[in-house]
Scaffold this motif. Structure first.
Motif, PDB file in Angstrom:
ATOM      1  N   GLY A 135      33.351 -69.703  12.240  1.00  0.00           N
ATOM      2  CA  GLY A 135      34.435 -69.768  11.329  1.00  0.00           C
ATOM      3  C   GLY A 135      34.921 -71.123  11.155  1.00  0.00           C
ATOM      4  N   LEU A 136      35.216 -71.764  12.357  1.00  0.00           N
ATOM      5  CA  LEU A 136      35.724 -73.081  11.816  1.00  0.00           C
ATOM      6  C   LEU A 136      34.861 -74.001  11.534  1.00  0.00           C
ATOM      7  N   LEU A 137      33.589 -73.935  11.728  1.00  0.00           N
ATOM      8  CA  LEU A 137      32.577 -74.642  11.097  1.00  0.00           C
ATOM      9  C   LEU A 137      32.590 -74.444   9.565  1.00  0.00           C
ATOM     10  N   GLY A 138      32.581 -73.387   9.263  1.00  0.00           N
ATOM     11  CA  GLY A 138      32.725 -73.125   7.760  1.00  0.00           C
ATOM     12  C   GLY A 138      34.067 -73.525   7.086  1.00  0.00           C
ATOM     13  N   LEU A 139      35.302 -73.232   7.817  1.00  0.00           N
ATOM     14  CA  LEU A 139      36.441 -73.815   7.239  1.00  0.00           C
ATOM     15  C   LEU A 139      36.473 -75.168   7.426  1.00  0.00           C
ATOM     16  N   PRO A 170      35.487 -64.717   2.540  1.00  0.00           N
ATOM     17  CA  PRO A 170      34.288 -64.279   3.275  1.00  0.00           C
ATOM     18  C   PRO A 170      34.349 -64.463   4.840  1.00  0.00           C
ATOM     19  N   VAL A 171      34.847 -65.667   5.162  1.00  0.00           N
ATOM     20  CA  VAL A 171      34.873 -66.047   6.711  1.00  0.00           C
ATOM     21  C   VAL A 171      35.890 -65.318   7.360  1.00  0.00           C
ATOM     22  N   PHE A 172      37.132 -65.221   6.819  1.00  0.00           N
ATOM     23  CA  PHE A 172      38.028 -64.488   7.419  1.00  0.00           C
ATOM     24  C   PHE A 172      37.810 -62.938   7.672  1.00  0.00           C
ATOM     25  N   ILE A 173      37.200 -62.261   6.692  1.00  0.00           N
ATOM     26  CA  ILE A 173      36.716 -60.973   6.819  1.00  0.00           C
ATOM     27  C   ILE A 173      35.442 -60.670   7.829  1.00  0.00           C
ATOM     28  N   ALA A 174      34.565 -61.771   7.688  1.00  0.00           N
ATOM     29  CA  ALA A 174      33.687 -61.653   8.826  1.00  0.00           C
ATOM     30  C   ALA A 174      34.040 -61.883  10.160  1.00  0.00           C
ATOM     31  N   GLY A 175      35.154 -62.828  10.313  1.00  0.00           N
ATOM     32  CA  GLY A 175      35.630 -63.204  11.748  1.00  0.00           C
ATOM     33  C   GLY A 175      36.469 -62.035  12.119  1.00  0.00           C
ATOM     34  N   VAL A 176      36.809 -61.427  11.392  1.00  0.00           N
ATOM     35  CA  VAL A 176      37.808 -60.194  11.875  1.00  0.00           C
ATOM     36  C   VAL A 176      36.829 -59.078  12.241  1.00  0.00           C
ATOM     37  N   LYS A 177      35.922 -58.817  11.434  1.00  0.00           N
ATOM     38  CA  LYS A 177      34.751 -57.902  11.874  1.00  0.00           C
ATOM     39  C   LYS A 177      34.129 -58.119  13.223  1.00  0.00           C
ATOM     40  N   VAL A 178      33.832 -59.442  13.311  1.00  0.00           N
ATOM     41  CA  VAL A 178      32.977 -59.531  14.697  1.00  0.00           C
ATOM     42  C   VAL A 178      34.068 -59.513  15.778  1.00  0.00           C
ATOM     43  N   ALA A 189      24.992 -56.946  18.305  1.00  0.00           N
ATOM     44  CA  ALA A 189      23.864 -56.566  17.195  1.00  0.00           C
ATOM     45  C   ALA A 189      24.472 -55.719  16.073  1.00  0.00           C
ATOM     46  N   GLU A 190      25.576 -54.910  16.325  1.00  0.00           N
ATOM     47  CA  GLU A 190      26.343 -54.242  15.513  1.00  0.00           C
ATOM     48  C   GLU A 190      26.677 -54.942  14.200  1.00  0.00           C
ATOM     49  N   VAL A 191      27.221 -56.113  14.608  1.00  0.00           N
ATOM     50  CA  VAL A 191      27.763 -56.872  13.444  1.00  0.00           C
ATOM     51  C   VAL A 191      26.878 -58.342  13.174  1.00  0.00           C
ATOM     52  N   ALA A 192      25.541 -58.237  13.396  1.00  0.00           N
ATOM     53  CA  ALA A 192      24.766 -59.264  13.167  1.00  0.00           C
ATOM     54  C   ALA A 192      24.809 -59.628  11.644  1.00  0.00           C
ATOM     55  N   HIS A 193      24.888 -58.567  10.593  1.00  0.00           N
ATOM     56  CA  HIS A 193      25.155 -59.182   9.444  1.00  0.00           C
ATOM     57  C   HIS A 193      26.249 -59.970   9.048  1.00  0.00           C
ATOM     58  N   TRP A 194      27.101 -59.738   9.635  1.00  0.00           N
ATOM     59  CA  TRP A 194      28.470 -60.694   9.381  1.00  0.00           C
ATOM     60  C   TRP A 194      28.316 -62.088  10.152  1.00  0.00           C
ATOM     61  N   ILE A 195      27.497 -61.944  11.131  1.00  0.00           N
ATOM     62  CA  ILE A 195      27.349 -63.361  11.653  1.00  0.00           C
ATOM     63  C   ILE A 195      26.457 -63.975  10.777  1.00  0.00           C
ATOM     64  N   HIS A 196      25.374 -63.374  10.292  1.00  0.00           N
ATOM     65  CA  HIS A 196      24.531 -64.209   9.370  1.00  0.00           C
ATOM     66  C   HIS A 196      25.249 -64.559   8.306  1.00  0.00           C
ATOM     67  N   LEU A 197      26.292 -63.851   7.738  1.00  0.00           N
ATOM     68  CA  LEU A 197      26.910 -64.351   6.594  1.00  0.00           C
ATOM     69  C   LEU A 197      27.684 -65.435   7.123  1.00  0.00           C
ATOM     70  N   PHE A 201      27.328 -69.263   5.168  1.00  0.00           N
ATOM     71  CA  PHE A 201      28.551 -70.004   4.514  1.00  0.00           C
ATOM     72  C   PHE A 201      28.468 -71.382   4.996  1.00  0.00           C
ATOM     73  N   ASP A 202      28.315 -71.681   6.294  1.00  0.00           N
ATOM     74  CA  ASP A 202      28.454 -72.721   6.968  1.00  0.00           C
ATOM     75  C   ASP A 202      27.297 -73.648   6.206  1.00  0.00           C
ATOM     76  N   VAL A 203      26.295 -73.290   6.434  1.00  0.00           N
ATOM     77  CA  VAL A 203      25.056 -73.979   5.860  1.00  0.00           C
ATOM     78  C   VAL A 203      25.280 -74.390   4.344  1.00  0.00           C
ATOM     79  N   VAL A 204      25.479 -73.185   3.360  1.00  0.00           N
ATOM     80  CA  VAL A 204      25.807 -73.667   1.919  1.00  0.00           C
ATOM     81  C   VAL A 204      26.921 -74.754   1.847  1.00  0.00           C
ATOM     82  N   PHE A 205      28.097 -74.667   2.363  1.00  0.00           N
ATOM     83  CA  PHE A 205      29.187 -75.927   2.350  1.00  0.00           C
ATOM     84  C   PHE A 205      28.865 -77.029   2.951  1.00  0.00           C
ATOM     85  N   LEU A 206      27.881 -76.939   4.148  1.00  0.00           N
ATOM     86  CA  LEU A 206      27.547 -78.416   4.566  1.00  0.00           C
ATOM     87  C   LEU A 206      26.509 -79.013   3.479  1.00  0.00           C
TER      88      LEU A 206
END
Length: 219
Positions: A135-139, A170-178, A189-197, A201-206
């Motif tokens: 989350g911090l990397l994306g932020l 999206p980072v906030f929601i994913a961070g809260v879910k994880v 593993a239950e929140v793998a899709h949020w981690i992938h999101l 996000f990090d890759v796209v914005f970098l």
């Protein structure tokens, strides 16, 4: 790039303005929100992940607001842009420095969060660390780009939150879910899709920041 990162770290070591801002706002957010919930209420535990990420995002935005302030106040932004390096490299160095500042602040804020909200410290608590790292990397990636845009405006203190906060939802929601799953000692593993999101996000914005930073800082 390493020289630019070292310059940012040395500048911060002399002034400590960004770290002080990050820590103070993060601490105040945790403190105020910890008093907002009854210590005996189950809602307090349910709200804890949201409180942590509210403190992380708000403190991060305040720190990012100061990302280009020293160059602007000292009229050396143009000098920085004239460095014999690719401007995308300047963006990556700024992003890396902002990421390190926010990560260092979490070394203090996460223990304070544990102190205020007393979550269970199971092995799955590492999921909180993973979510904070991503989350911090994306932020930092998105915030550094928009800080470069807002620093040229008169109302930069207001402009950056207005531009950045809707984007990092999206980072906030994913961070809260994880974080919720990690504090409940559930497998990541239950929140793998949020981690992938968050990774996406990090890759796209970098990549976007590296590509468009040259045009963002054009006069």
């Amino acid at each position: 790039m390493l020289a630019l990162i070292r310059k940012e770290l040395q500048l911060e070591w002399r002034t400590r303005e960004t770290m002080a801002s990050l820590l103070l706002l993060g601490l105040l957010t945790l403190l105020v929100l910890s008093f907002a919930f009854d210590p005996t209420s189950a809602i307090r535990a349910e709200a804890a992940p949201g409180v942590l990420w509210t403190a992380v995002i708000f403190a991060g935005v305040l720190g990012l607001n100061r990302s280009f302030v020293s160059e602007r106040d000292n009229d050396c932004l143009q000098g920085l842009l004239l460095c014999p390096v690719d401007r995308g490299t300047i963006y990556l160095a700024k992003t890396a420095a902002n990421f390190l500042f926010m990560l260092a602040a979490q070394v203090v804020l996460v223990p304070l969060f544990v102190f205020f909200f007393n979550p269970s410290l199971s092995p799955q608590f590492s999921g909180v660390i993973v979510s904070l790292f991503l989350g911090l990397l994306g932020l930092a990636a998105a915030g550094t780009l928009f800080a470069a845009i807002s620093v040229r405006t008169r109302a930069r203190e207001v402009m950056l939150p207005l531009l950045l906060l809707p984007l990092v939802v999206p980072v906030f929601i994913a961070g809260v879910k994880v974080t919720t799953r990690a504090l409940a000692a559930r497998p990541l593993a239950e929140v793998a899709h949020w981690i992938h999101l968050m990774i996406g996000f990090d890759v796209v914005f970098l990549v976007v920041g590296w590509l468009v930073f040259e045009y963002v800082v054009e006069e």
